[in-house]
Enzyme design. Structure first.
Site, short mmCIF file in Angstrom:
data_model
loop_
_atom_site.label_atom_id
_atom_site.label_comp_id
_atom_site.label_asym_id
_atom_site.label_seq_id
_atom_site.Cartn_x
_atom_site.Cartn_y
_atom_site.Cartn_z
N ASN A 199 17.27 -23.90 23.72
CA ASN A 199 16.84 -22.69 23.98
C ASN A 199 15.78 -22.33 23.25
O ASN A 199 15.06 -21.27 23.39
CB ASN A 199 17.78 -21.67 23.84
CG ASN A 199 18.87 -21.65 24.71
OD1 ASN A 199 18.74 -22.13 25.96
ND2 ASN A 199 20.11 -21.17 24.47
N ARG A 235 23.96 -27.46 21.73
CA ARG A 235 23.29 -27.19 22.89
C ARG A 235 22.25 -25.97 22.95
O ARG A 235 21.25 -26.07 23.38
CB ARG A 235 24.25 -27.12 23.82
CG ARG A 235 23.38 -27.56 25.56
CD ARG A 235 24.52 -27.44 26.44
NE ARG A 235 23.82 -27.92 27.72
CZ ARG A 235 24.17 -28.48 28.86
NH1 ARG A 235 25.47 -29.02 28.77
NH2 ARG A 235 23.47 -28.55 30.09
N GLU A 272 28.06 -25.78 25.55
CA GLU A 272 27.14 -24.65 24.77
C GLU A 272 27.54 -23.87 23.94
O GLU A 272 27.68 -22.68 23.66
CB GLU A 272 26.03 -23.96 26.00
CG GLU A 272 24.93 -23.22 25.18
CD GLU A 272 24.08 -22.75 26.35
OE1 GLU A 272 23.92 -23.42 27.41
OE2 GLU A 272 23.11 -21.99 25.87
N LYS A 325 24.92 -29.45 34.26
CA LYS A 325 24.88 -27.99 34.62
C LYS A 325 24.31 -27.94 35.80
O LYS A 325 23.31 -28.45 36.49
CB LYS A 325 23.79 -27.05 33.80
CG LYS A 325 24.63 -26.67 32.52
CD LYS A 325 23.71 -25.56 31.85
CE LYS A 325 24.09 -25.35 30.33
NZ LYS A 325 23.01 -24.37 29.72
N HIS A 378 11.61 -16.50 28.58
CA HIS A 378 12.18 -16.16 29.72
C HIS A 378 11.86 -14.48 29.90
O HIS A 378 11.63 -14.12 31.10
CB HIS A 378 13.87 -15.92 29.47
CG HIS A 378 14.48 -17.28 29.98
ND1 HIS A 378 15.50 -17.80 29.24
CD2 HIS A 378 14.04 -18.03 30.98
CE1 HIS A 378 15.77 -18.74 30.12
NE2 HIS A 378 15.10 -19.09 30.85
N GLU A 413 8.73 -28.74 28.58
CA GLU A 413 10.12 -29.10 27.92
C GLU A 413 10.10 -30.26 27.11
O GLU A 413 10.89 -30.28 26.11
CB GLU A 413 10.88 -29.38 29.09
CG GLU A 413 11.32 -28.19 30.19
CD GLU A 413 11.70 -26.91 29.64
OE1 GLU A 413 12.45 -26.90 28.54
OE2 GLU A 413 11.88 -25.89 30.40
N LYS A 444 18.24 -35.22 25.34
CA LYS A 444 18.80 -34.09 25.95
C LYS A 444 20.24 -34.74 25.93
O LYS A 444 21.26 -33.92 25.80
CB LYS A 444 18.17 -33.86 27.24
CG LYS A 444 19.21 -32.75 27.98
CD LYS A 444 18.48 -31.68 28.74
CE LYS A 444 19.75 -30.44 29.22
NZ LYS A 444 19.40 -30.05 30.38
N ARG A 498 36.80 -29.55 46.11
CA ARG A 498 37.03 -29.21 44.79
C ARG A 498 36.25 -30.33 43.83
O ARG A 498 36.73 -30.58 42.76
CB ARG A 498 38.53 -29.40 44.64
CG ARG A 498 39.33 -28.10 45.05
CD ARG A 498 40.69 -28.03 44.40
NE ARG A 498 41.26 -27.10 45.12
CZ ARG A 498 41.97 -27.04 46.05
NH1 ARG A 498 42.13 -28.21 46.99
NH2 ARG A 498 42.66 -25.99 46.71
N HIS A 558 7.55 -21.53 34.95
CA HIS A 558 8.43 -21.52 33.67
C HIS A 558 7.70 -22.42 32.55
O HIS A 558 7.79 -21.78 31.34
CB HIS A 558 9.84 -22.36 34.11
CG HIS A 558 10.64 -22.45 33.05
ND1 HIS A 558 11.56 -21.55 32.72
CD2 HIS A 558 11.20 -23.51 32.65
CE1 HIS A 558 12.03 -22.12 31.65
NE2 HIS A 558 12.21 -23.15 31.76
N HIS A 595 12.69 -20.39 24.60
CA HIS A 595 13.23 -19.61 25.96
C HIS A 595 13.57 -18.07 25.87
O HIS A 595 13.77 -17.44 26.89
CB HIS A 595 14.30 -20.50 26.58
CG HIS A 595 14.14 -21.80 27.25
ND1 HIS A 595 13.20 -22.84 26.55
CD2 HIS A 595 13.86 -22.26 28.48
CE1 HIS A 595 12.87 -23.79 27.26
NE2 HIS A 595 13.44 -23.44 28.68
#
Ligand SMILES: NC(=O)c1ccc[n+]([C@@H]2O[C@H](COP(=O)([O-])OP(=O)(O)OC[C@H]3O[C@@H](n4cnc5c(N)ncnc54)[C@H](O)[C@@H]3O)[C@@H](O)[C@H]2O)c1
Ligand SMILES: [Zn+2]
Length: 316
Positions: free
Chosen positions: A191, A187, A183, A89, A198, A131, A173, A67, A218, A194
């Site tokens: 994107n 946040r 998010e 994340k 993507h 980025e 960041k 956990r 990417h 992106h």
């Protein structure tokens, strides 16, 4: 291993095959087996040494083993240092969807030694730089100016300059994530580039595996995505032409693509974007630059605007 031993810490190394294909639930399962065999308990700490693939996977394993146990991110790629290791994340890919399975689990420490970047392949450095440019466009005009002025030192991997770049990017960041860890709002500005990026990345992977004259990465997809999204801002009269031009100039300087000839099929891009998990209630949300360092959000961008932006990638 030597420094851990020197510090009197007992450690067992687990070495994984590099690449996105390692970021799976199956691999996580094997790691739990190894951790159990090594008798890791709730007081143990996972040290993730590698790029974003390793920090995402090891962070996820740390988030779920018993956990949740503590972990330390030791990022060795530029993308890892400026992006993946900051924000908490963690996760693995599902065969049908990247990053589908995961957890928010903050590392107890993040270490970024720019010395490790000496051996990073050029293409991986460029992916991190995409980025970095994104962070500068959305939040920091000063950083953007510094990148323009010191592009040569950055590409030459001057450690003092890289240290400054990494520190400033971590700050950006971290500021965004601290204001909005899960998010709900701010946040989302991360994107930028992106939404279209993507779609271009998926489309290129399905097709030739190439994008903008080289194997798809990417970073290449995000660079093109930023160009398309800046085009939307420009067409709407939100951003002056200079913003698009400075962004183009800096991306080119870093060896990232800014056009695609022929442009991809806009309808196929739109179809992919509709399935992207970031579309809310069928509406695409775009982060659009108003100036270098400042953005606004728009959820009323029409399909026609998106088509126009994607086709604009084909224009010289
Ligand atoms: N958690 C987050 O917030 C977040 C954010 C962005 C990206 N990511 C994830 O990060 C991953 C991409 O990370 P990445 O670009 O670092 O990819 P990666 O971890 O696959 O590393 C890229 C390549 O560089 C190699 N490498 C790493 N460091 C090196 C070094 N110092 N010297 C030589 N080679 C080195 C790796 O072995 C690999 O082959 C993706 O899975 C993405 O989903 C996560
Ligand atoms: Zn990205």
């Amino acid at each position: 291993m030597a420094s851990l031993r020197e510090a009197g810490l007992e450690a067992e190394p687990i070495v994984l095959v590099p690449g996105e294909a390692t970021k799976t639930l199956e691999q996580a399962g094997r790691l739990y087996d190894r951790m159990l065999r090594a008798r890791l308990d709730r007081g143990s700490v996972v040290v993730a040494l590698g790029g974003g693939v390793i920090t995402d996977l090891a962070g996820f394993v740390a988030a779920t083993y018993m956990r949740g146990i503590r972990w330390v991110a030791v990022s060795t790629s530029l993308l890892g240092q400026v992006d993946a290791s900051v924000g908490g994340k963690t996760g693995v890919d599902h065969p049908e969807c990247k990053n589908l399975i995961g957890a928010f689990h903050q590392p107890c420490a993040v270490l970024a030694d720019v010395g490790t970047l000496r051996t990073l392949p050029d293409e991986e450095l460029r992916t991190g730089l995409a980025e970095v440019v994104k962070h500068a466009v959305i939040r920091d005009a000063d950083l953007f100016g510094m990148l323009e002025a010191q592009a040569r030192e950055i590409l030459g991997r001057d450690p003092a300059v890289l240290e400054d770049v990494v520190a400033r990017n971590v700050q950006i960041k971290a500021d965004v994530v601290m204001a909005d860890e899960r998010e709900g709002g701010l946040r989302r500005i991360l994107n930028y580039g992106h939404t279209v990026g993507h779609a271009l990345e998926s489309l290129a992977m399905e097709a030739s595996g190439r994008l903008g004259g080289a194997a798809v990465t990417h970073g290449r997809a995000v660079a093109l995505g930023m160009m398309a999204e800046a085009h939307i801002a420009r067409r709407r009269g939100l951003a002056p032409a200079g913003v698009v031009e400075r962004q183009r100039g800096l991306l080119e300087r870093f060896g990232l693509p800014v056009r695609l000839d022929p442009p991809p099929d806009p309808d196929r891009c739109l179809a992919i974007m509709g399935h992207d998990k970031k579309a809310e209630a069928g509406r695409l949300r775009f982060v659009l630059p108003e100036a270098i360092g400042r953005t606004t959000e728009a959820d009323d961008v029409t399909d026609a605007e998106v088509r126009d932006a994607i086709l604009s990638l084909g224009c010289v």
